[in-house]
Enzyme design. Structure first.
Site, short mmCIF file in Angstrom:
data_model
loop_
_atom_site.label_atom_id
_atom_site.label_comp_id
_atom_site.label_asym_id
_atom_site.label_seq_id
_atom_site.Cartn_x
_atom_site.Cartn_y
_atom_site.Cartn_z
NE ARG A 132 -24.48 17.98 -32.88
CZ ARG A 132 -23.62 17.50 -31.99
NH1 ARG A 132 -22.32 17.76 -32.12
NH2 ARG A 132 -24.04 16.78 -30.97
CG ASP B 260 -16.75 20.60 -21.19
OD1 ASP B 260 -17.53 19.63 -21.32
OD2 ASP B 260 -16.93 21.71 -21.75
CG HIS C 40 -18.53 22.12 -30.68
ND1 HIS C 40 -17.37 21.40 -30.65
CD2 HIS C 40 -19.20 21.77 -29.56
CE1 HIS C 40 -17.33 20.66 -29.55
NE2 HIS C 40 -18.42 20.87 -28.87
NE ARG D 213 -17.18 13.28 -31.75
CZ ARG D 213 -17.93 13.74 -30.76
NH1 ARG D 213 -17.79 14.98 -30.36
NH2 ARG D 213 -18.84 12.97 -30.21
CD GLU E 267 -16.91 23.87 -27.89
OE1 GLU E 267 -18.10 24.03 -27.52
OE2 GLU E 267 -16.18 22.96 -27.46
O1 TA6 Z 1 -18.42 21.86 -26.03
C1 TA6 Z 1 -18.03 20.89 -25.12
C2 TA6 Z 1 -19.10 19.82 -25.09
O2 TA6 Z 1 -20.32 20.34 -24.63
C3 TA6 Z 1 -18.57 18.68 -24.23
O3 TA6 Z 1 -19.25 18.61 -22.99
C4 TA6 Z 1 -18.79 17.45 -25.11
O4 TA6 Z 1 -20.07 16.91 -24.89
C5 TA6 Z 1 -18.62 18.06 -26.50
O5 TA6 Z 1 -19.32 19.28 -26.41
C6 TA6 Z 1 -19.02 17.20 -27.65
O6 TA6 Z 1 -20.41 17.05 -27.68
P1 TA6 Z 1 -21.01 16.04 -28.81
O7 TA6 Z 1 -22.49 16.07 -28.62
O8 TA6 Z 1 -20.59 16.58 -30.16
O9 TA6 Z 1 -20.37 14.72 -28.55
#
Ligand code: TA6
Length: 300
Positions: free
Chosen positions: A99, A214, A169, A73, A273
């Site tokens: 990932r 988002d 991301h 994370r 991102e």
């Molecule tokens: O990029 C934004 C997103 O798609 C959000 O909707 C949220 O889900 C975030 O990515 C994090 O996703 P993850 O699967 O890493 O928890």
């Protein structure tokens, strides 16, 4: 059984060490003349970067997991070969398999004041058993210095055309997201991912944050600049061969709902991102390659 990463190159420069990281995962620690970074082989995941003399630029959750099969994370997760949930396959992992897999460190060298790492991933039993089972090679080149350059090259190794989505991301560290604004995307239409499909007309002012945000901006190659008033600095995310940008902050409720995200951490981060997603997904003919690049720099 997690795959074991290939042995690292034999002659690492003195600025590059491979050490046990969190959870015992192999960590490539870089201390270069112009910048430092940390990159886990798990997901080829850049978890830290700072130019010399600067504060850390990437954000990493104190609650992150570091384990096989779990995404880290923070830092820069590589989302490939799909982005978000795979609507057709609800059991597939969010943001693809890249990932979650161990990448190989295939090269490490110094170039003037920079350090350049190359990491590789190819199709395997695990990927061929996924919802995207196609032969491919991925090569991720990470250049660490006064700037951080991330170049993700994907090659179609099959005999049929393939389509994929990809995203770097990137989680950026800010002093307070409520006092931060994002410029560069003014006028670009976007999909509000919290409100369902359908593009909304662009806004003519920088993005500010007062709730979960988002947004997927499609059809834009714009450079994005984060103005972090609290830290009195700007972080710029330039890009090449990327037609989409996602801007995300989970805000209070979503942060509390994520086990690997501290309840109060939402104020200190923001995702910018660098993507090719949805209508901007990439089609590759057999043997064709495509490279998407993000370049992070810090000012102020
Ligand atoms: O990029 C934004 C997103 O798609 C959000 O909707 C949220 O889900 C975030 O990515 C994090 O996703 P993850 O699967 O890493 O928890």
């Amino acid at each position: 059984m997690p795959s074991q990463p290939a042995p690292a190159p034999r002659d690492l420069p003195s600025s590059v060490q491979i050490v046990p990281g969190e959870g015992g995962l192999p960590l490539v620690r870089v201390t270069g003349r112009a910048g430092s970074a940390e990159v886990y082989l798990h997901g080829a995941h850049v978890t830290a970067w700072a130019p010399v003399g600067r504060q850390p630029v990437l954000w990493l959750s104190a609650a992150s997991r570091f384990a096989d099969g779990a995404a880290i994370r923070g830092g820069v997760p590589i989302c490939f070969p799909w982005f978000g949930a795979d609507a057709g396959h609800p059991g597939a992992p969010a943001h693809g398999f890249a990932r979650l897999l161990d990448w190989a460190l295939v090269d490490a060298r110094e170039e003037q004041d920079d350090v350049v790492l190359a990491l590789g991933l190819a199709d395997s039993d695990a990927t061929r058993a996924s919802v995207w089972p196609y032969p491919f090679d991925a090569r991720y080149t990470v250049t660490i210095g006064e700037r951080l350059t991330l170049a993700l090259q994907v090659t179609n190794r099959g005999h049929a055309p393939v389509r994929f989505e990809a995203a770097l991301h990137t989680y950026l560290r800010v002093q307070d997201v409520r006092a931060t604004e994002v410029a560069g995307l003014q006028g670009a239409p976007f999909v509000d991912q919290l409100a369902g499909p359908g593009a909304r007309p662009g806004e003519h002012r920088p993005i500010r944050f007062d709730a979960e945000t988002d947004r997927a901006y499609l059809g834009t190659r714009a450079t994005t600049t984060v103005h972090d008033a609290g830290a009195r600095r700007t972080i710029t995310v330039a890009k090449d061969a990327s037609n989409s940008t996602v801007v995300w902050n989970p805000w209070i409720a979503k942060a509390a709902a994520m086990a690997d995200f501290g309840d109060d951490e939402w104020t200190e981060m923001l995702c910018i991102e660098t993507c090719n997603i949805r209508d901007d997904a990439v089609d590759l003919a057999p043997g064709e390659s495509r490279t998407m690049t993000a370049v992070l720099s810090v000012g102020g």
